[in-house]
Write an enzyme that holds these catalytic residues in place. Structure first.
Site, mmCIF file in Angstrom:
data_model
loop_
_atom_site.group_PDB
_atom_site.id
_atom_site.type_symbol
_atom_site.label_atom_id
_atom_site.label_comp_id
_atom_site.label_asym_id
_atom_site.label_seq_id
_atom_site.Cartn_x
_atom_site.Cartn_y
_atom_site.Cartn_z
ATOM 1 N N SER A 23 0.928 -1.320 0.057
ATOM 2 C CA SER A 23 -0.036 0.053 -0.027
ATOM 3 C C SER A 23 1.014 1.231 -0.157
ATOM 4 C CB SER A 23 -0.936 -0.067 1.227
ATOM 5 O OG SER A 23 -0.482 0.125 2.522
ATOM 6 N N PHE A 26 -1.639 6.473 -1.759
ATOM 7 C CA PHE A 26 -3.035 6.734 -2.200
ATOM 8 C C PHE A 26 -3.785 5.454 -2.454
ATOM 9 C CE2 PHE A 26 -0.292 9.846 -4.359
ATOM 10 C CZ PHE A 26 -1.093 10.935 -4.021
ATOM 11 N N ALA A 27 -3.193 4.304 -2.445
ATOM 12 C CA ALA A 27 -3.537 3.097 -3.011
ATOM 13 C C ALA A 27 -3.319 1.750 -2.119
ATOM 14 C CB ALA A 27 -3.042 2.930 -4.159
ATOM 15 N N LYS A 28 -4.292 0.846 -2.219
ATOM 16 C CA LYS A 28 -4.079 -0.514 -1.532
ATOM 17 C C LYS A 28 -3.594 -1.358 -3.034
ATOM 18 C CE LYS A 28 -5.235 -2.080 2.607
ATOM 19 N NZ LYS A 28 -5.860 -2.737 3.620
ATOM 20 N N ASP A 136 10.151 10.704 -9.106
ATOM 21 C CA ASP A 136 10.044 10.226 -7.653
ATOM 22 C C ASP A 136 10.816 8.932 -7.872
ATOM 23 O OD1 ASP A 136 9.387 9.980 -5.138
ATOM 24 O OD2 ASP A 136 7.281 9.274 -5.539
#
Ligand code: ADP
Length: 670
Positions: A23, A26-28, A136
């Site tokens: 995770s 923002f997300a799983k 990033d």
């Protein structure tokens, strides 16, 4: 948050959905299997409401990934968007993050670093050639695939300047420790030059196992970066020192470019050839075998199938084509599952073949083997600690000028104390755990290609040891019927406590965070959050309590399996081979090792739940958010015959995780 069944219909029509494998901010991300091809995929799940202002970032990521196809860039197969959620179906990388690989090995040899670094250069040369800057780059955003090759992920912060990569960018983003000095200073910068700096930091991390610029206090960290001085450890070869120096050049114009890196002497050593960076899977390429197989399945002509594929809609057609192609490239048969199922709507035969939900199994467990569980997803979304405004903003980098404004007090507000808030969470969680059912997973047998057992992942391999009936007794711990334990005090109570306090705090923090001018990626650097709760001394003020929270999905199991698929429950720890994410101990008694770890976790403020010999660990931030999630599994190794501890990071800052786990394992004196 109730989610209508129809919301997930698309996803479950085409994919089986398994456990959480990671995770982010923002997300799983869950492991999935594309039903028609039988291929494993990673499904990145984002809740639009929680994304809030960050929704554009996801759109940016999707657009970029649609335009990138390279052997070292994670491939996007399908995007499913509902009114509440976005699902990104991605190439699955079972080897985990490069970060975890580095820390498991302490550091990599120059030779092994070179293998990986050439792949990073290859990916970045390609990404830049397509006009993108990644912005990033870090070892958490490089995943290892089944062939031990790297795949670049997380394009949410990437930029594609309209006039080309030579045009200046202004948004300051990325992870502070990897950010180039010109970004830190808030100057306009060239994306590709900033990427090279980050690649230098990454190269240093590979060779050294730690960061060249690091500090718990963000301001100190910025100063270190803007000074640009770091120490070269003695084990670095002169060639490595030189290359690092050429990449971490303060003046971006004097920095090496990726083009220079392609045939740099250090990069070429032992290879004698420049890095091959052109895509081996160029976008738009049409493979005739895949088209033929799809045409047969869809009962269409090859021409119309080709036309359909060429629309590149990133729907089921695109996913099927790309996954078939991937099978072909790995020497697997170019075959689709033929499913004589009845289609409930007027979809194409290819889609009709996907109507297999009746045959699937359901579970509400967060990480049990689940296939097509609609309820499950809505539950986890409801409880999911991922993201939210606070989490996103927490991690943002404050500019020097607003430093003071970012230092907020964790003092409880609106009449609610932090302790109360946590107690509510405990109450709620207990209410949920009290419903635990027997943990049953799907039987693992060698079956035909399309009736496969659930995919195995570094994380899922623990399933063999699930539902361990052995009850290990340690003080203050209660075991429930399925051997699940918690360090929580377990008051009686319902499981429906409101999440409002979290939201209010998140909103309050968002207000504070709005004064920040630099947007660094969330989750990536929890140090910025640490800074917010750090006193001038730089010492972290942690809550002294240990919170026995059990996330609903993690501990609650309602598994509906066909009788033939029940897996025999097994006592004792799992026997595994030595892997890079397994720490060897000198001990031979697994119960003793487990109890040593169990006794140390509360001391380290780590909240955990226990399933057999697996400990699901979490740490909490002051806003009731999970800052870190990881697993520790006590297992038996075959050669040497000792007890090992398998580690798996699921969420949180990678370097903080490293230090915490090292601390736990060394304090446990195992
Ligand atoms: P976010 O955009 O929210 O930061 P990420 O894309 O970084 O989310 O994914 C979070 C984590 O999920 C990753 O760090 C990695 O551990 C896991 N993950 C993401 N994509 C994949 C994939 N394709 N295969 C395997 N694991 C993945």
């Amino acid at each position: 948050m109730p989610v209508e069944r129809t919301e997930h219909h698309e996803l479950f029509k085409y994919y089986e959905v398994y456990e959480t494998i990671g995770s982010g901010g923002f997300a799983k991300v869950k492991l999935g299997r594309h039903i028609l091809t039988g291929e494993n995929v990673a499904i990145k799940i984002m809740n639009k409401k929680d994304l809030g202002d960050d929704l554009p970032r996801v759109k940016v990521e999707i657009e970029a990934m649609k335009n990138l196809s390279h052997q070292h860039v994670c491939r996007l197969y399908q995007v499913i968007e509902t009114s509440t959620q976005i699902f990104m179906v991605l190439e699955y990388c079972p080897g985990g993050e490069l970060f975890d690989y580095i820390i498991a090995k302490d550091r990599l040899s120059e030779e092994e670093t070179r293998v990986f670094f050439r792949q990073i250069v290859s990916a970045m040369a390609y990404v830049h050639s397509q006009g993108y800057a990644h912005r990033d780059l870090k070892p958490e955003n490089l995943l290892i695939d089944e062939d031990h090759n790297l795949k670049l992920i997380d394009f949410g912060l990437c930029a594609k300047p309209k006039g080309g990569l030579g045009f200046e960018l202004k948004t300051c983003c990325g992870s502070p420790a990897y950010a180039a000095p010109e970004l830190i200073q808030g100057k306009a910068y060239i994306g590709s030059e900033a990427d090279v700096w980050s690649m230098g930091v990454l190269l240093f991390a590979l060779l050294c196992g730690y960061l060249p610029f690091d500090d718990d206090n963000c301001m100190v960290l910025y100063r270190k970066i803007t000074r640009g001085t770091y120490e070269n450890p003695r084990w670095l070869s002169p060639g490595s020192v030189l290359l690092l120096n050429q990449m971490m050049q303060m003046d971006p114009k004097r920095r090496l470019s990726v083009r220079h890196l392609l045939d740099h002497p250090w990069v070429m050593k032992d290879y004698n050839s420049p890095v091959a960076w052109h895509s081996r899977q160029p976008l738009g390429h049409i493979d005739e075998d895949c088209i033929t197989e799809m045409a047969v399945n869809m009962k269409r002509s090859r021409a119309s199938t080709t036309a359909l594929v060429k629309e590149w809609r990133y729907d089921q057609t695109t996913a099927t084509y790309l996954l078939l192609l991937s099978k072909k490239q790995r020497g697997k048969p170019v075959r689709l599952r033929l499913e004589p199922a009845v289609c409930e709507d007027s979809c194409s035969p290819l889609h009709q073949g996907l109507q297999t939900r009746e045959a699937l199994h359901f579970s509400e467990d967060e990480d049990a083997v689940i296939v097509g569980s609609l309820e499950f997803c809505s539950d986890y979304i409801d409880d999911c600690p991922w993201v939210s405004v606070a989490n996103n903003k927490d991690m943002r980098l404050a500019s020097p000028s607003v430093e003071k404004k970012c230092v907020y007090s964790p003092t409880p507000e609106r009449g609610r104390t932090t302790a109360q808030h946590r107690q509510e969470r405990r109450d709620r969680d207990h209410g949920q755990t009290s419903e635990n059912k027997e943990n049953i997973a799907v039987q693992e047998t060698d079956v035909e290609i399309f009736a496969l057992p659930p995919p195995r992942t570094p994380a899922s391999s623990k399933k063999n040891a699930r539902a361990n009936k052995k009850v290990l007794t340690t003080p203050n711990q209660n075991a429930n019927v399925n051997g699940t334990k918690t360090n929580a005090v377990t008051p009686k109570g319902g499981g429906s406590a409101s999440k409002e306090p979290d939201k209010k705090r998140a909103a309050e923090f968002k207000e504070l965070a709005n004064v920040e001018i630099l947007a660094f990626s969330p989750e990536r650097r929890s140090r910025s959050l640490d800074m917010a709760v750090t006193g001038d001394s730089g010492k972290k003020k942690r809550g002294g309590k240990v919170f026995g929270s059990l996330e609903r999905g993690l501990d609650k199991m309602i598994t509906m399996l066909t009788p033939g698929k029940k897996r025999a429950l097994r006592d004792g720890p799992r026997k595994i081979k030595v892997q890079y994410n397994v720490t060897l101990t000198s001990q031979t008694n697994p119960d003793q090792v487990l109890n040593q770890i169990l006794s140390i976790l509360p001391e380290k403020n780590v909240d955990f739940t226990q399933k057999g010999y697996t400990l699901k660990c979490r740490t909490w931030g002051d806003f009731g958010k999970v800052t870190m999630a990881f697993e520790l599994e006590v297992c038996l190794l075959q050669r040497p015959e000792v007890v090992g501890i398998r580690r798996q990071r699921l969420k949180g800052d990678a370097w903080v995780y490293k230090h915490l786990v090292e601390d736990i394992l060394s304090t446990s004196s195992i």
